[in-house]
Design a protein around this motif. Structure first.
Motif, PDB file in Angstrom:
ATOM      1  N   ASP A 152       7.239 -28.545 -40.168  1.00 40.99           N
ATOM      2  CA  ASP A 152       6.022 -27.393 -39.173  1.00 40.99           C
ATOM      3  C   ASP A 152       4.733 -26.869 -39.992  1.00 40.99           C
ATOM      4  O   ASP A 152       3.969 -26.203 -39.790  1.00 40.99           O
ATOM      5  N   LEU A 209      -3.352 -15.469 -37.552  1.00 42.78           N
ATOM      6  CA  LEU A 209      -2.089 -16.855 -37.056  1.00 42.78           C
ATOM      7  C   LEU A 209      -1.492 -16.442 -36.664  1.00 42.78           C
ATOM      8  O   LEU A 209      -0.422 -16.449 -35.814  1.00 42.78           O
ATOM      9  N   PHE A 210      -0.157 -15.461 -37.914  1.00 43.14           N
ATOM     10  CA  PHE A 210       0.410 -14.839 -37.389  1.00 43.14           C
ATOM     11  C   PHE A 210       1.126 -14.210 -36.563  1.00 43.14           C
ATOM     12  O   PHE A 210       1.669 -13.988 -35.965  1.00 43.14           O
ATOM     13  N   TYR A 218       6.402 -16.404 -31.772  1.00 43.03           N
ATOM     14  CA  TYR A 218       7.101 -17.201 -32.712  1.00 43.03           C
ATOM     15  C   TYR A 218       8.543 -16.458 -33.382  1.00 43.03           C
ATOM     16  O   TYR A 218       8.165 -15.199 -33.745  1.00 43.03           O
ATOM     17  N   GLY A 220       9.988 -17.812 -36.382  1.00 38.50           N
ATOM     18  CA  GLY A 220      10.698 -18.593 -37.555  1.00 38.50           C
ATOM     19  C   GLY A 220      10.503 -19.631 -37.323  1.00 38.50           C
ATOM     20  O   GLY A 220      10.225 -20.532 -38.177  1.00 38.50           O
ATOM     21  N   GLU A 221      10.504 -20.792 -35.906  1.00 34.80           N
ATOM     22  CA  GLU A 221      10.462 -21.589 -36.127  1.00 34.80           C
ATOM     23  C   GLU A 221       9.740 -22.300 -34.722  1.00 34.80           C
ATOM     24  O   GLU A 221       8.857 -21.534 -33.712  1.00 34.80           O
ATOM     25  N   ILE A 222       9.034 -23.550 -34.679  1.00 36.35           N
ATOM     26  CA  ILE A 222       7.741 -24.071 -33.886  1.00 36.35           C
ATOM     27  C   ILE A 222       8.625 -24.631 -33.003  1.00 36.35           C
ATOM     28  O   ILE A 222       9.302 -26.056 -33.112  1.00 36.35           O
TER      29      ILE A 222
END
Lengths: 259, 231
Positions: A152, A209-210, A218, A220-222
């Motif tokens: 990621d 971006l966050f 989102y 915690g994982e993409i």
């Protein structure tokens, strides 16, 4: 030069070949090269990789040789250094009165081996770099079960390298039009100022971006949907036969030396 | 100092891969811990990695007129700690191999060990030891220089182990001398550049540095004014 490897990777003629095949070919070939005790096998690999890059992938020969130049320059230096440094049996030497400078047989042979390995290795690495788009490599990394965090971060990093590079170039141009790089002292000051500003921009972009990602779910994982299909078995067998062939050549010719 | 693709024989490629692999796994575990507590740092780390890539591919003006590249890992280690820097450096080195043809894939283990593990670790130690004792700008500059020098000493050791010759110690000195010609002035140049960057960061956004916990509040007395001021 920064854009060119990346843009060639997306436009060359081999870009649609299954990336798993290209990764398999490159990694196995690299292993065979560093294993080889003979200088002939790496040179053979160098010729094959160069052929694939120039004639199959249709990468401009000029660009390819420009990328090879550091390997050639450093390789020649290595031959001279090792010939001068290792072994004791001198082939020829010059007496300068107080010190005797000469080349040894053992050292030169070792230098030539390392030189050929570097040529073969760099050309094979360039084959992978020039023919495989980075985005496809990320799927391969994911398929290889590397930690999710690692892949990621690598993916987002790849995307942001180019964003930051654009900002960098804009700021640098702005500084240059104001005589910010007229001598070494101002250059350092401007460069430091630029990188500090870039870091602040970086940080702000990271926070933004966050927020962007959170607002799109989102947690915690993409998640990635696309999978790359496995290559046909016949190609895999073909690559393995090729590697065994190179390996046999390297073992058979391991006693052949230049000097 | 990147070791070029194909330079190391296979047993040393594997050896350095295993060694940096151990550190890498530890660093990934640390990273997972940080990320499970604060998922918001993931994009931040990624962009910081991109920043490290830009910093390490920067052309620095040097005295001889030729251009050289800084490592950038000293600054990374001071800002994010050695574990995170090791992971970021491994990605940066992979990208350097595949986007700029610097370094290599079989030598990635060795390069990660010198540039991502040993260098940053010593840089971090230097900064920790000097923190609070002298102005943090000088501490950071010194950390960058030390981390550069340790990187190049490690590379020399790696090359010596791969090609020891008759007398390993002499061989090490030979490699070290060859590198010293370019690396000693380069490290000092990088230290100076890092100091300028740090100075500006401290002046413009001390709140960021405070948030990362790398400077004490005593160094920036008027920080609250700056934070609330905003854009």
């Amino acid at each position: 030069m920064k854009y060119s490897i990346d843009s060639i990777a997306f436009t060359n003629n081999l870009k649609d070949v299954n990336p798993k095949l290209k990764v398999l070919f490159s990694l196995l070939t690299l292993l065979v090269i560093v294993f080889s005790k003979s200088f002939i096998a790496p040179l053979l690999v160098f010729l094959i990789s160069s052929y694939l890059i120039i004639f199959k992938a249709k990468v401009p020969a000029k660009v390819y040789f420009y990328l090879l130049l550091p390997a050639i320059g450093f390789g020649l230096f290595t031959v001279v250094f090792m010939g001068f440094w290792y072994g004791s049996e001198k082939i020829f030497s010059i007496n300068l009165g107080f010190i005797e400078i000469g080349f040894t047989k053992e050292g030169l042979n070792q230098g030539i081996l390392v030189f050929s390995r570097m040529l073969g290795g760099v050309s094979t690495m360039l084959f992978l770099a020039l023919t495989t788009p980075m985005t496809q490599l990320f799927y391969v990394l994911r398929w290889l079960k590397l930690p999710k965090e690692f892949v990621d971060i690598a993916m987002m990093m790849y995307r942001y390298i180019f964003v930051l590079l654009d900002e960098f170039i804009t700021m640098k141009n702005a500084q240059e039009t104001r005589l910010g790089h007229k001598d070494i002292k101002t250059s350092y000051k401007s460069l430091g100022l630029l990188m500090a500003n870039l870091f602040i921009r970086t940080w702000e972009k990271g926070e933004k971006l966050f927020i962007t990602m959170s607002s799109r779910g989102y947690d915690g994982e993409i998640k990635v949907l696309k999978e790359i299909e496995n290559p046909k078995l016949i190609y895999v067998i073909g690559i393995i036969i090729f590697e065994i062939f190179i390996l046999i050549i390297s073992i058979l010719t391991s006693n052949i030396k230049v000097f | 100092m990147h070791i070029m693709e194909g330079y190391l024989p296979i047993q040393w490629c594997i050896f350095w891969y295993v060694l940096s692999g151990i550190v890498w796994v530890y660093a990934i575990i640390q990273l997972k811990k940080i990320l499970s507590e604060k998922p918001e740092v993931k994009p931040l780390l990624a962009i910081s990695g991109a920043y490290m890539f830009i910093l390490s591919s920067l052309k620095m003006p040097s005295v001889t007129g030729s251009c050289s590249h800084p490592c950038g890992n000293g600054l990374g280690a001071v800002l994010f700690g050695p574990a995170v820097t090791a992971v970021l450096a491994s990605i940066v080195l992979l990208f350097q191999a595949l986007l700029l043809a610097h370094g290599g894939i079989t030598t990635l283990g060795a390069n990660t060990f010198s540039m991502g593990v040993v260098g940053p670790f010593f840089g971090y130690l230097t900064y920790k030891a000097l923190k609070g004792k002298i102005n943090s700008t000088y501490a950071v500059g010194l950390a960058a220089v030390i981390s550069d020098w340790m990187t190049y000493v490690t590379t020399s050791i790696q090359l010596t182990l791969a090609f020891p010759g008759d007398n390993p110690l002499h061989t090490f000195l030979a490699f070290a001398t060859v590198f010293a010609v370019t690396q000693v002035p380069l490290a000092i140049a990088e230290g100076l550049l890092t100091m300028v960057i740090w100075d500006k960061l401290k002046e413009l956004r001390p709140d960021l540095l405070l948030k990362l916990g790398v400077i004490d509040e005593s160094e920036v007395p008027n920080v609250s004014v700056v934070t609330e001021g905003g854009e």
